[in-house]
Scaffold this motif. Structure first.
Motif: not given
Length: 141
Positions: A31-40, A43-55
């Motif tokens: 929810t409210f920190n979804r974009v902030d967690f994408q900063a963590q 870049d070398w993770v081969p998945l979308s940053k949003d998907l990694v945050v959700i999972l």
């Protein structure tokens, strides 16, 4: 004398606090920190940053709920949570190295560096509060 699967009152209090923290953190991933967690997410993770945050948010909530309610598997859950904290640590390191701001408070190299030192605390907290550390020590006797 307590059995290996039993924990002290202090351990139970800290286990409950950690479980609540994990459930809240997982919810904030979705929810409210979804974009902030994408900063963590490195870049070398081969998945979308949003998907990694959700999972990772779903995993955090599941681990928090399990730590809170699944008494018979508390030791295993403690180990699983400690391993989770180890697995996400490269993201914290990447955030520091890439100088990515997040959460309002992680807006300087110093703040991001200090944050790195809390990961071992979380690992120890998971192992101690769940009784996993003591169970491992007792298995060596």
């Amino acid at each position: 004398m307590k059995r290996a699967s039993e924990t002290s009152r202090a351990q139970n209090i800290f286990r409950i606090l950690l479980a609540i923290f994990m459930i809240f953190a997982g919810f904030s991933h979705l929810t409210f920190n979804r974009v902030d967690f994408q900063a963590q997410v490195p870049d070398w993770v081969p998945l979308s940053k949003d998907l990694v945050v959700i999972l990772s948010g779903i995993v955090e909530m599941a681990l928090g709920l399990a730590l809170l309610f699944w008494k018979k598997q508390r030791v295993i859950i403690g180990w699983a949570l400690a391993i989770f904290f180890i697995l996400i640590f490269p993201g914290n390191i990447a955030q520091y190295l890439d100088r990515k701001d997040a959460f309002g408070a992680l807006d300087s190299d110093r703040a991001r560096l200090i944050r790195l030192f809390f990961q071992p605390v979380l690992i120890a907290w998971a192992l101690w509060s769940s009784g996993a550390w003591e169970a491992w020590r007792n298995s060596k006797k």
